[in-house]
Design an enzyme around this catalytic site. Structure first.
Site, mmCIF file in Angstrom:
data_model
loop_
_atom_site.group_PDB
_atom_site.id
_atom_site.type_symbol
_atom_site.label_atom_id
_atom_site.label_comp_id
_atom_site.label_asym_id
_atom_site.label_seq_id
_atom_site.Cartn_x
_atom_site.Cartn_y
_atom_site.Cartn_z
ATOM 1 N N CYS A 131 0.833 -1.203 0.000
ATOM 2 C CA CYS A 131 0.000 0.000 0.000
ATOM 3 C C CYS A 131 0.870 1.255 0.000
ATOM 4 O O CYS A 131 1.347 1.683 1.051
ATOM 5 C CB CYS A 131 -0.923 -0.016 1.227
ATOM 6 S SG CYS A 131 -1.931 1.452 1.360
ATOM 7 N N CYS A 134 -0.505 4.132 2.075
ATOM 8 C CA CYS A 134 -0.358 3.991 3.538
ATOM 9 C C CYS A 134 1.104 4.183 3.960
ATOM 10 O O CYS A 134 1.379 4.834 4.961
ATOM 11 C CB CYS A 134 -0.772 2.597 4.013
ATOM 12 S SG CYS A 134 -2.205 1.907 3.217
ATOM 13 N N ASP A 135 2.038 3.594 3.226
ATOM 14 C CA ASP A 135 3.426 3.505 3.692
ATOM 15 C C ASP A 135 4.407 4.364 2.908
ATOM 16 O O ASP A 135 5.578 4.480 3.293
ATOM 17 C CB ASP A 135 3.913 2.042 3.624
ATOM 18 C CG ASP A 135 3.030 1.120 4.440
ATOM 19 O OD1 ASP A 135 2.502 1.576 5.473
ATOM 20 O OD2 ASP A 135 2.863 -0.047 4.053
#
Ligand code: NAP
Length: 302
Positions: A131, A134-135
């Site tokens: 992701c 997200c990261d």
């Protein structure tokens, strides 16, 4: 208590089904095993949803959730492990609870496919991610690689190129499956390198991922790339085995259902990426949510 419709999965298809069900005057319970929003929360930027020129996947999911719950849809956390029919009711069992309803909409989406490499699981959170939204921020000013050739991989590469020093986009063929326009934009980015006809064959790591071994599938030549992060975006796989006794699945595990979203079981519908279909997009997931909900409402009203 008998609920009209239980929707399993609160991604785009499930939340859309909840909106349509509630607006049709039915009581909808959404059961979600994780966090609502589904796969789209992983998309840094959506640019192909009609009427919205740009929005982050996270914001899109938040809007859907707000709309569904404001209409009265109830969201509960739980993983559906079994659905059985009993006395004209459907009983949905999670690990801890049991819910009764008249109709079920399966909107279970699909999960990230893994590369299947040694150490892949152990390195999640230590260089391997599924992701970018997200990261990605952890890799600011660093070197990242994205593997995959679909819209997710292209979107991830473009997003990471905004703040990473260098982004390698590794794809196993020389043509991309994702949007051609986005490919052209990536080719114009100075810090993006396309590594085509190539696969990641090995993860080289100490405490964290340090290098990836990349093999050219045409020449068989191998090279090692030093990367801080590897974003895996090689598609999804369905997870419908829990429902195999209730509805027919195809050989890949997708729920057999046509454009009317009807499954082999009466009063059970399948919407979005979890069903057999050719085009898996936000728009088609939303469309399925509407179709399945209206069919379920009609079934409940009979
Ligand atoms: P996808 O379209 O299925 O693409 C997966 C990519 O990974 C393909 O290029 C495939 O290669 C490659 N691949 C598969 N297995 C591999 C392996 N073991 N090793 C190396 N490469 C592998 O998946 P996606 O990009 O996640 O997209 C899923 C669906 O969501 C698509 O329909 C996509 O259009 C949609 N999507 C939509 C949006 C949006 O609407 N904004 C955003 C993201 C995704 P091949 O091409 O060679 O098969």
């Amino acid at each position: 208590m008998l609920t009209d419709i239980i929707v399993i999965g609160a991604g785009t298809a499930g939340l859309t089904a909840a909106i349509y069900g509630q607006r049709a005057g039915k009581q909808v319970l959404l059961l979600e095993e994780g966090i609502y929003g589904g796969q789209i929360v992983n998309s840094p930027q959506i640019e192909n949803y009609p009427g919205i020129s740009q929005i982050s996947g996270f914001q899109f999911a938040m809007n859907l959730h707000e709309q569904a719950t404001a209409l009265g849809a109830r969201l509960e956390t739980g993983k559906a492990v079994e659905i059985i029919e009993h006395d004209n009711e459907k009983i949905v069992r999670t690990e801890n609870e049991e819910y009764h309803c008249s109709a079920v909409i399966l909107a279970t989406g699909a999960k990230n496919r893994k590369l299947g490499l040694e150490k892949e699981d152990a390195l999640i959170g230590r260089g391997i991610s599924y992701c970018a939204a997200c990261d990605g921020a952890f890799y600011k000013g660093r070197v990242a690689a994205v593997v995959g050739g679909g819209n997710t991989a292209l979107g991830d590469a473009e997003y990471l190129a905004n703040f990473c020093k260098q982004v390698y986009l590794i794809h196993r063929r020389d043509a991309f499956r994702g949007d051609a326009g986005q490919v052209e934009r990536l080719k114009d980015r100075e810090n993006v390198t396309l590594v085509l006809n190539s696969v990641v064959s090995e993860l080289i790591a100490g405490q964290r991922l340090e290098q990836i071994q990349v093999q050219d599938v045409v020449t068989q030549e191998e090279q090692q790339l030093s990367v801080d992060g590897l974003f895996v975006a090689v598609g999804q796989v369905p997870e419908n085995q829990a429902f195999a006794g209730l509805v027919e699945l195809d050989s890949q595990g997708y729920i057999k259902a046509g454009e009317d979203c009807r499954t082999s079981a009466e009063g059970v519908y399948a919407a979005g990426d979890c069903r057999t279909k050719n085009i898996r997009q936000l728009t088609t997931a939303a469309a399925d949510g509407a179709v399945a909900a209206l069919a379920a409402c009609e079934y409940v009203s009979q």
